[in-house]
Design a protein around this motif. Structure first.
Motif, mmCIF file in Angstrom:
data_model
loop_
_atom_site.group_PDB
_atom_site.id
_atom_site.type_symbol
_atom_site.label_atom_id
_atom_site.label_comp_id
_atom_site.label_asym_id
_atom_site.label_seq_id
_atom_site.Cartn_x
_atom_site.Cartn_y
_atom_site.Cartn_z
ATOM 1 N N PHE A 1 0.930 -1.181 -0.312
ATOM 2 C CA PHE A 1 -0.401 -0.339 0.225
ATOM 3 C C PHE A 1 0.832 1.314 0.628
ATOM 4 N N ALA A 2 1.657 1.004 1.108
ATOM 5 C CA ALA A 2 2.481 2.868 1.253
ATOM 6 C C ALA A 2 3.121 2.811 0.053
ATOM 7 N N LEU A 3 4.227 2.498 -0.542
ATOM 8 C CA LEU A 3 4.862 2.447 -1.862
ATOM 9 C C LEU A 3 3.918 2.791 -2.374
ATOM 10 N N ALA A 4 2.543 2.430 -2.405
ATOM 11 C CA ALA A 4 1.655 3.152 -4.205
ATOM 12 C C ALA A 4 0.802 4.357 -3.718
ATOM 13 N N ASN A 5 0.750 4.537 -2.660
ATOM 14 C CA ASN A 5 -0.386 5.830 -2.317
ATOM 15 C C ASN A 5 0.414 7.505 -1.721
ATOM 16 N N GLY A 6 -0.492 7.813 -1.301
ATOM 17 C CA GLY A 6 -0.445 8.816 -0.290
ATOM 18 C C GLY A 6 0.085 8.995 0.776
ATOM 19 N N PRO A 7 0.331 9.666 1.430
ATOM 20 C CA PRO A 7 0.589 10.030 2.788
ATOM 21 C C PRO A 7 -0.855 9.129 3.427
ATOM 22 N N TRP A 8 -2.041 10.194 3.002
ATOM 23 C CA TRP A 8 -2.810 10.898 4.322
ATOM 24 C C TRP A 8 -3.757 9.195 3.973
ATOM 25 N N ARG A 9 -3.755 8.679 3.508
ATOM 26 C CA ARG A 9 -4.538 7.179 2.381
ATOM 27 C C ARG A 9 -3.839 5.999 3.579
ATOM 28 N N SER A 10 -1.976 6.108 2.966
ATOM 29 C CA SER A 10 -1.193 5.338 3.877
ATOM 30 C C SER A 10 -1.759 4.849 5.559
ATOM 31 N N PHE A 11 -1.518 6.052 5.948
ATOM 32 C CA PHE A 11 -2.021 6.688 7.363
ATOM 33 C C PHE A 11 -3.017 5.725 7.687
ATOM 34 N N LEU A 12 -4.560 6.262 7.104
ATOM 35 C CA LEU A 12 -5.472 5.471 6.899
ATOM 36 C C LEU A 12 -5.610 3.606 7.126
ATOM 37 N N ASP A 13 -5.079 4.120 6.460
ATOM 38 C CA ASP A 13 -4.153 1.773 5.698
ATOM 39 C C ASP A 13 -3.829 1.493 6.758
ATOM 40 N N GLY A 14 -2.911 2.206 7.969
ATOM 41 C CA GLY A 14 -2.116 2.115 8.824
ATOM 42 C C GLY A 14 -2.875 1.788 9.764
ATOM 43 N N ILE A 15 -3.614 2.478 10.041
ATOM 44 C CA ILE A 15 -4.562 2.201 11.083
ATOM 45 C C ILE A 15 -5.547 1.509 10.928
ATOM 46 N N GLY A 16 -6.016 1.134 10.031
ATOM 47 C CA GLY A 16 -6.969 0.880 10.026
ATOM 48 C C GLY A 16 -6.044 -1.126 10.251
ATOM 49 N N ASN A 17 -5.109 -1.422 9.495
ATOM 50 C CA ASN A 17 -4.623 -2.595 9.474
ATOM 51 C C ASN A 17 -4.506 -2.950 10.877
#
Lengths: 241, 215
Positions: free
Chosen positions: B122-138
């Motif tokens: 995820f993080a290598l392909a998406n912007g910081p805000w979305r990556s942050f949400l993805d990290g929190i979600g996971n």
């Protein structure tokens, strides 16, 4: 004697998979076929045998409290042990790359069989776990560290080999839908771990704290009985069928 | 959620059930199993992973255009290792007893497959805000399973929750123990963690049959 004890202890009693759950991710992901399981298992033994002694040297001569004293007496006060995570993982990542290059150069056939697994291993928790346990258990000599690396690798190898063989067979049995695949693998691993607990009493005679170990063996014996009951139930069910 | 668009909210809610890192993606099992004999340790572990994954995802996402793809694994490992050292030192300073219980498993967050998996996927392909949400979600999904397993193991194994005796006192025979209830010490042994996760997978997949694997 000390060597032998550590050897059997890290294979059976402190088995990486069954006692400390290290390297579970690749254990679950790569255990569908025996052949690939053997490849990954061999690679893990290999990498552990290289990285544990190396990290032991790092720990002994750079990281430990006062370890830098060989540079001169004024360095005796440094304690760099907070750097151990970053140094260990860097060693592991570089060693894995190096091993990959060397194996590719000198033994292409081995490289082809290990090929895809080697880079995967850098992020296998069994490898970093091996080094961290080596540090926290305060293993004393380089020889023992090498022994620890190899034997815990063998323990991991045994575990993944066994689960891969079971998974190949279980394809022919009628597992309830929702449990199929991952779920049943978890439960089988749990039962195998209970089985491995029976090795717990193996090396207690030379231990100093016999009272403590006898207590744990009692609780483990309960576990074994339960497993026996379960396995007899399974046999009964299959005979009924 | 007014703050998040629908797509962003999905990043947080998906990993909680249908895309759970432990039961579906099979990531980060090692630490999930070893430290769940007590609820408190599970919660601390979940929070630590949330910090590492949330911050790490943002850092990697910010650097995603300047990391050469050949050495990205090492760069990722260094980022994670730095964050884990912070967590480890904070735990040692403010919760020393707990950091003894967690022992090497704090360090093993570095090789927790969830972290590397989310960086790569995820993080290598998406912007910081979305990556942050993805990290929190996971990490919420991961924490959910951890807390569930820790809850059952501590409740059935020692009859306590977070150290409080919720089922009564086993020595003075109050509460449930007055009726002859006994703790199941077997739940505290490590194999039970595996079996409980297996049962959670069973429940989850029978509720959502589309997740069943066909082998």
């Amino acid at each position: 004697m000390e060597q032998l004890e550590l050897f059997f202890k890290s294979i059976f009693i402190d088995n990486m998979v069954f006692a400390t759950f290290l390297g579970m991710c690749s254990y679950l992901a790569v255990s569908k076929k025996v052949k690939t399981a053997v490849g990954l298992g061999a690679a893990v033994i290999f990498v552990l045998a290289v990285t544990v002694p190396l990290n032991w040297l790092l720990d002994q001569y750079i990281l430990r409290d006062g370890a830098l004293v060989w540079l001169g007496p004024e360095y005796a006060q440094y304690d760099l042990s907070f750097l151990s995570f970053i140094l260990f993982i860097a060693t592991i990542a570089t060693m894995v790359q190096l091993v990959e290059i060397v194996v590719e150069k000198f033994s292409p056939s081995l490289y082809n069989s290990l090929g895809i697994f080697l880079p995967l291993i850098a992020v296998n928790c069994a490898i970093l776990g091996g080094s961290l346990f080596m540090q926290s258990r305060e293993i004393e000599t380089l020889g023992l560290a090498l022994n620890y690396g190899i034997s815990s690798g063998i323990g991991w190898f045994l575990a993944i080999l066994a689960i891969a063989a079971i998974r190949e067979k279980i394809r022919y049995s009628n597992v309830p839908g929702p449990l199929r695949g991952l779920g049943i693998t978890f439960i089988i691993t749990g039962l195998m771990a209970i089985g491995f607990m029976s090795f717990g009493g193996m090396l207690t005679t030379s231990g100093e704290n016999e009272e403590a170990t006898s207590e744990t063996t009692v609780s483990k014996a309960e576990g074994i009985n339960k497993e026996k009951i379960e396995s007899t139930q399974i046999v009964e069910v299959s005979t009924i069928k | 959620m007014g703050l998040l668009s629908k797509k962003d909210a999905k990043l947080i809610t998906d990993p909680l059930s249908d895309d759970n890192p432990i039961t579906i993606q099979v990531l980060g099992i090692c630490s999930a199993l070893a430290i769940t004999a007590e609820l408190e340790a599970s919660i601390v572990m979940a929070v630590s992973v949330m910090f590492v994954l949330g911050v790490g995802n943002v850092v990697i996402s910010l650097m995603r255009n300047i990391i050469p793809s050949k050495i990205r694994i090492i760069v990722q490992l260094i980022v994670v290792a730095t964050l884990v050292i912070i967590v480890d030192l904070v735990l040692k300073a403010f919760a020393y007893e707990l950091s003894k219980t967690l022992s090497v498993f704090v360090g093993l967050i570095i090789t927790n497959c969830i972290i590397m998996g989310r960086f790569e996927a995820f993080a290598l392909a998406n912007g910081p805000w979305r990556s942050f949400l993805d990290g929190i979600g996971n990490s919420l999904g991961y924490g959910l399973i951890l807390i569930l397993v820790g809850f059952f193991r501590e409740l059935l194994g020692s009859g306590t929750l977070l150290g409080y005796k919720v089922l009564g006192d086993p020595i003075e025979l109050t509460g449930l123990y007055a009726f002859g209830y006994e703790n199941n010490g077997f739940m505290l042994l490590s194999p039970m963690a595996l079996i409980i996760v297996g049962l959670i997978i069973w429940v989850q997949r029978s509720r959502n049959t589309s997740l069943i694997e066909d082998e």
